[in-house]
Structures are given as C-alpha cells and as structure tokens.
Design a protein around this motif. Structure first.
Motif, short mmCIF file in Angstrom:
data_model
loop_
_atom_site.label_atom_id
_atom_site.label_comp_id
_atom_site.label_asym_id
_atom_site.label_seq_id
_atom_site.Cartn_x
_atom_site.Cartn_y
_atom_site.Cartn_z
N GLU A 107 -5.77 5.66 -0.12
CA GLU A 107 -5.09 4.22 0.07
C GLU A 107 -5.06 3.71 -1.19
O GLU A 107 -5.88 3.13 -1.62
CB GLU A 107 -5.75 3.56 1.11
N LEU A 108 -3.78 3.43 -1.69
CA LEU A 108 -3.64 2.72 -3.08
C LEU A 108 -3.20 1.19 -2.79
O LEU A 108 -2.06 1.08 -1.77
CB LEU A 108 -2.70 3.34 -3.91
N ARG A 109 -3.86 0.27 -2.97
CA ARG A 109 -3.66 -1.29 -2.63
C ARG A 109 -3.11 -1.88 -3.94
O ARG A 109 -3.81 -1.90 -4.63
CB ARG A 109 -4.79 -1.98 -1.89
N CYS B 35 -7.96 7.99 -9.69
CA CYS B 35 -8.26 9.20 -8.74
C CYS B 35 -9.25 10.35 -9.13
O CYS B 35 -9.98 10.35 -8.56
CB CYS B 35 -6.84 9.87 -8.51
N PHE C 128 -5.14 -3.55 -8.37
CA PHE C 128 -5.09 -2.49 -7.54
C PHE C 128 -6.30 -1.93 -7.29
O PHE C 128 -7.44 -2.07 -7.97
CB PHE C 128 -4.35 -1.29 -8.16
N ARG C 129 -6.43 -1.34 -5.97
CA ARG C 129 -7.83 -0.97 -5.41
C ARG C 129 -7.19 0.68 -4.94
O ARG C 129 -6.39 0.66 -4.23
CB ARG C 129 -8.38 -1.50 -4.36
N LEU C 130 -8.28 1.54 -5.03
CA LEU C 130 -7.94 2.98 -4.56
C LEU C 130 -9.19 3.42 -3.80
O LEU C 130 -10.41 3.15 -4.24
CB LEU C 130 -7.54 3.81 -5.83
N VAL D 225 -3.44 5.44 -12.21
CA VAL D 225 -3.86 5.71 -10.82
C VAL D 225 -4.43 7.05 -11.05
O VAL D 225 -5.38 7.36 -10.33
CB VAL D 225 -2.62 5.73 -10.08
N TYR E 219 0.75 -1.13 -0.04
CA TYR E 219 0.03 -0.05 0.02
C TYR E 219 0.81 1.18 0.17
O TYR E 219 2.06 1.15 0.23
CB TYR E 219 -0.99 -0.11 1.14
#
Length: 252
Positions: free
Chosen positions: A85-87, A67, A94-96, A63, A24
């Motif tokens: 939080e960028l996972r 966003c 990925f998850r944001l 990203v 993260y």
C-alpha cells in the motif's frame, strides 16, 4: 507544537499527518520490483491534482528504492507476490507498507466466492483512491458480515452499481461482458485488455445497473489481490467461467 497521546502503552508523541486524508495505490511487487508503477503514479498524479491542487513529485526511482528496502528489511520472500500500500499525503510525504502476501503465483482467479449484499443509496465516490474510500470499504465489509455476507455491492439512488467490495463490477450476459467505469484502476485497465482478447465476446465499458447485475451469468471484480468471482447476491447465484478465462489472459 508537539502532539501527545495516551493509550494502554503509556504517553507518547504522535504524528498528526497520520490522520489526514491520503491518496493510495495498492501495488503488486515480486523480487523487489513493482508491476505497472508508472501507471499507478499517473493515477495518483491525477487524483493529487484534483484534490490537493498539486501534482505528485514522487518518482518511480524513489518508490522502487523504498520497495527494495522494505522487502529486504522485512525478510520477505523474493519469489512470492506481495501486495503493498503506497500512501501519499497532501504534504508530499509517502509511506509504503506490505498489507498482504498473495497465496497465488500469478494474477489468478481467487478461490473464495464471496456472498454479496446490496447497500442501496450509497453515493460515495469510490472513483477517487482516498483513505475515505478505504474506510468506507472496511465499514461495508463489517456491515456485510452482520448480514451473513462477505462483501457489499453499492448502488446509488438511480440503481447504478458504484462498486463491489470497493472495485468496479464486471457482469456477463451470454457473450456480452460489461465492465463499469465507476472507478479508475490499473487493474481495471488490464482487465479490459484481457477481456477484449477473449474470442467471440463483446466488451462494453459503461455504468452497470443492479437490475443487469441480478440477471447476469457472472459477477466479478479485479483488484491488486487478483480476480474475485462473486458467488451469490440475494437469490441470484453466479458462475465463474469468464472470470477464470480472464485470469488466464491477464498479464501483470
């Protein structure tokens, strides 16, 4: 094979990848733009190569687009600063998500002055930005609350401070400022640049011991939320003048 679960809402499918270890980064975004994204991805790439054995394929363009969509769909204020939080999972997915909206207009010294407790013999490697590190910080915060404190200062078996609320400790002794190299963080790097810009002060980057911390004039740390000056640690009380001056020098 599909995975199912049952909870108070009934039976539903669930994604097993949600429970895997992830990397993260906590990002600062304003008006749909993320600060220092290239540097954040570089840290993720280093961690991914070390832990997963493969570099990050996620790009700045992906990203930034995510966003913009996230903040637009969530109707988030374009003038406020949002903490994201960028996972990143081992699969490359990925998850944001937005985890907080800052109360401050810039990168500021936070109003709160938390009371800290010492967690001895905590050898967990906070240097790696993993989900395990996040969980450990949450656990330590709960432990601190049970001890009438707010955050935990972790030390290893040699009395070296490994983290303060999951971040690298910064201590001040007179005109000497020491920032720990215990964690890799974009915010630490920016803090070092700001600290070196302070006149008549010497900056050292090295491990910080508990003994040094207890005799310090100031103890503070830097993360995506801003600069947090610790109010007290046991019977030791700290000031925050250098922390305030550092916030004025921070450019994010």
């Amino acid at each position: 094979m599909e995975q199912w679960r049952i909870d108070s809402s009934g039976v539903s499918r669930y994604d097993t990848e949600e429970h895997e270890l992830f990397l993260y980064q906590h990002l600062r975004a304003q008006n749909g733009k993320i600060s220092n994204l290239k540097a954040h991805l570089a840290l993720l790439n280093e961690a991914s190569t070390t832990l997963f054995g493969a570099p990050v394929t996620l790009t700045e363009k992906e990203v930034n687009k995510a966003c913009e969509q996230l903040l637009y769909r969530g109707n988030y204020s374009s003038s406020a600063i949002h903490i994201l939080e960028l996972r990143l999972q081992q699969s490359g997915k990925f998850r944001l998500r937005v985890i907080e909206t800052s109360l401050y207009k810039g990168f500021a010294l936070r109003v709160m002055r938390p009371k800290a407790m010492v967690a001895e013999g905590c050898n967990y490697p906070f240097s790696m930005p993993t989900s395990a590190a996040l969980s450990m910080v949450d656990f330590l915060r709960l432990t601190a609350l049970q001890n009438q404190c707010h955050i935990a200062l972790c030390t290893d078996h040699n009395g070296v401070v490994t983290s303060v609320d999951g971040a690298a400790p910064i201590v001040v002794h007179g005109t000497t400022i020491t920032i720990s190299n215990s964690t890799s963080s974009i915010y630490n790097n920016l803090a070092v640049a700001a600290l070196k810009a302070l006149p008549n002060h010497t900056v050292e980057i090295r491990p910080v011991t508990l003994t040094e911390t207890l005799s310090a004039d100031e103890l503070f740390y830097v993360d995506a939320r801003g600069i947090t000056a610790v109010g007290s640690l046991g019977s030791t009380y700290f000031s925050d003048s250098i922390a305030y001056a550092t916030a004025k020098k921070m450019t994010i």
